[in-house]
Design a protein around this motif. Structure first.
Motif, mmCIF file in Angstrom:
data_model
loop_
_atom_site.group_PDB
_atom_site.id
_atom_site.type_symbol
_atom_site.label_atom_id
_atom_site.label_comp_id
_atom_site.label_asym_id
_atom_site.label_seq_id
_atom_site.Cartn_x
_atom_site.Cartn_y
_atom_site.Cartn_z
ATOM 1 N N ASN A 29 26.517 79.125 139.072
ATOM 2 C CA ASN A 29 25.669 77.754 139.200
ATOM 3 C C ASN A 29 26.321 77.045 138.161
ATOM 4 O O ASN A 29 26.465 77.054 136.583
ATOM 5 C CB ASN A 29 24.277 78.237 138.363
ATOM 6 N N THR A 30 26.596 75.342 138.197
ATOM 7 C CA THR A 30 26.621 74.505 137.086
ATOM 8 C C THR A 30 26.049 74.460 135.799
ATOM 9 O O THR A 30 26.410 73.496 135.656
ATOM 10 C CB THR A 30 27.795 73.057 137.995
ATOM 11 N N ALA A 31 24.569 74.784 136.213
ATOM 12 C CA ALA A 31 23.816 74.571 135.020
ATOM 13 C C ALA A 31 24.000 75.509 133.814
ATOM 14 O O ALA A 31 23.784 74.760 132.600
ATOM 15 C CB ALA A 31 22.534 74.513 135.710
ATOM 16 N N PHE A 32 24.933 76.373 134.392
ATOM 17 C CA PHE A 32 25.025 77.230 133.061
ATOM 18 C C PHE A 32 25.912 76.505 132.149
ATOM 19 O O PHE A 32 27.178 75.989 132.742
ATOM 20 C CB PHE A 32 25.806 78.269 133.251
ATOM 21 N N ASP A 33 25.508 76.545 130.689
ATOM 22 C CA ASP A 33 26.825 75.738 129.746
ATOM 23 C C ASP A 33 26.472 75.750 128.155
ATOM 24 O O ASP A 33 26.874 75.686 127.231
ATOM 25 C CB ASP A 33 25.756 74.719 129.269
ATOM 26 N N TYR A 34 26.143 78.067 128.513
ATOM 27 C CA TYR A 34 27.364 78.843 127.377
ATOM 28 C C TYR A 34 27.489 79.627 127.438
ATOM 29 O O TYR A 34 26.665 80.411 128.691
ATOM 30 C CB TYR A 34 26.195 78.312 126.582
ATOM 31 N N PHE A 35 28.771 80.544 127.367
ATOM 32 C CA PHE A 35 28.687 81.670 128.045
ATOM 33 C C PHE A 35 29.735 82.790 126.697
ATOM 34 O O PHE A 35 30.770 82.585 126.076
ATOM 35 C CB PHE A 35 30.270 81.323 128.959
ATOM 36 N N PRO A 36 28.607 83.445 126.507
ATOM 37 C CA PRO A 36 29.295 84.481 125.905
ATOM 38 C C PRO A 36 29.586 86.109 126.469
ATOM 39 O O PRO A 36 29.624 85.941 127.480
ATOM 40 C CB PRO A 36 27.313 85.235 124.995
ATOM 41 N N SER B 107 20.951 76.441 128.474
ATOM 42 C CA SER B 107 20.690 75.959 127.073
ATOM 43 C C SER B 107 20.048 74.861 127.246
ATOM 44 O O SER B 107 19.615 73.798 126.317
ATOM 45 C CB SER B 107 22.243 76.420 126.844
ATOM 46 N N ASN B 108 18.662 74.793 127.968
ATOM 47 C CA ASN B 108 17.917 74.151 127.673
ATOM 48 C C ASN B 108 16.556 74.878 127.378
ATOM 49 O O ASN B 108 16.164 75.906 128.062
ATOM 50 C CB ASN B 108 17.077 72.838 129.255
ATOM 51 N N PHE B 109 16.235 74.295 126.340
ATOM 52 C CA PHE B 109 14.922 75.118 125.752
ATOM 53 C C PHE B 109 13.681 75.672 126.970
ATOM 54 O O PHE B 109 12.989 74.983 127.311
ATOM 55 C CB PHE B 109 14.159 74.367 124.726
ATOM 56 N N GLY B 110 13.390 77.087 126.602
ATOM 57 C CA GLY B 110 12.516 77.480 127.273
ATOM 58 C C GLY B 110 13.241 77.939 128.687
ATOM 59 O O GLY B 110 12.256 78.706 129.038
ATOM 60 N N ASN B 111 14.449 78.162 128.866
ATOM 61 C CA ASN B 111 14.920 78.879 129.698
ATOM 62 C C ASN B 111 16.128 79.701 128.985
ATOM 63 O O ASN B 111 17.241 80.248 130.097
ATOM 64 C CB ASN B 111 15.360 78.389 130.599
ATOM 65 N N GLU B 112 16.198 79.971 128.481
ATOM 66 C CA GLU B 112 17.657 80.920 127.607
ATOM 67 C C GLU B 112 17.640 82.003 128.038
ATOM 68 O O GLU B 112 17.968 83.281 127.391
ATOM 69 C CB GLU B 112 17.503 80.711 126.042
#
Lengths: 114, 114
Positions: free
Chosen positions: A27-34, A95-100
């Motif tokens: 998913n290219t919408a992922f934007d934070y990878f821990p 990382s859009n607010f409400g979907n983390e």
């Protein structure tokens, strides 16, 4: 649907060597990878994290390498020590607010031998 | 600062019973997420609460439910327990301030259904 694929499932590395764990996402919408480290009987502990606007992040002996075009990222543990023996999980977040919510890889059991 | 605490740490229940697990987040953290960890399925997201509202829900049956209190403490409930519900249930808290997405996990509750 497995959105984050992690490999290898298990890894044995000699003390002092480099441990490398790989993850790929869809998913290219992922934007934070821990990355998380989990010892037996404990919950996962946040180890290091990266955003796709940088290609590498280093914290001590731990480095994340990120390849946005290939949708892959990896964890490198330099000078691996027996105390690093644990299960490591990569994860991804939109990382859009409400979907983390975290989507985890399947985990890699790392064993460091003397 | 104290970490995420979960109670009880271990629980044995019989099929058909119900169970309630508790999570106290890190002081100041307003988001609480729940995950189920099993050897076969890995870490799977159950649901997330923020300011007493469920914001996200994973793909689990309605037997799994949760709530969050005004002090951010959270509980999850599983009704009509099945053998397959045996797992480590993890709670994670997050500050969610200034787009901070680090989640900090508790030690988990080990649930065994017989």
């Amino acid at each position: 649907q497995q959105q984050v694929k992690q490999s290898p499932q298990s890894l044995i590395v000699q003390k002092g060597g480099i441990s490398i764990i790989n993850c790929a996402y869809e998913n290219t919408a992922f934007d934070y990878f821990p990355w998380y480290q989990q010892f037996p009987g404990k919950g996962p502990a946040l180890l290091i994290a990266i955003r796709p606007d940088v290609s590498e992040k280093k914290e001590g002996r731990f480095t994340i390498s990120f390849n946005k075009s290939a949708k892959q990222f990896s964890l490198h543990i330099m000078d691996s020590q027996p105390g690093d023996s644990a299960t490591y999980f990569c994860a991804a977040v939109i990382s859009n607010f409400g979907n983390e919510k975290l989507t985890f890889g399947t985990g890699t059991r790392l064993t460091i031998i003397p | 600062k104290a970490g995420v605490t979960q109670t009880p740490r271990y629980l044995i229940k019989t099929r058909g019973q119900q169970v309630t697990l508790s999570c106290s987040p890190i002081s100041g953290h307003r988001s609480v997420s729940w995950y189920q960890q099993t050897p076969g399925q890995g870490l799977q997201f159950l649901f997330e609460y923020f300011s007493e509202t469920q914001r996200n829900k994973g793909n689990f049956p309605g037997r799994f439910s949760g709530r969050q209190f005004s002090n951010s403490r959270s509980e999850m409930n599983v009704s009509t327990l099945e053998l397959g519900d045996s797992a480590l249930y993890l709670c994670a808290s997050s500050l969610l301030f200034d787009r901070t997405y680090e989640q900090y996990f508790g030690p988990g509750t080990r649930l065994t259904v017989t």
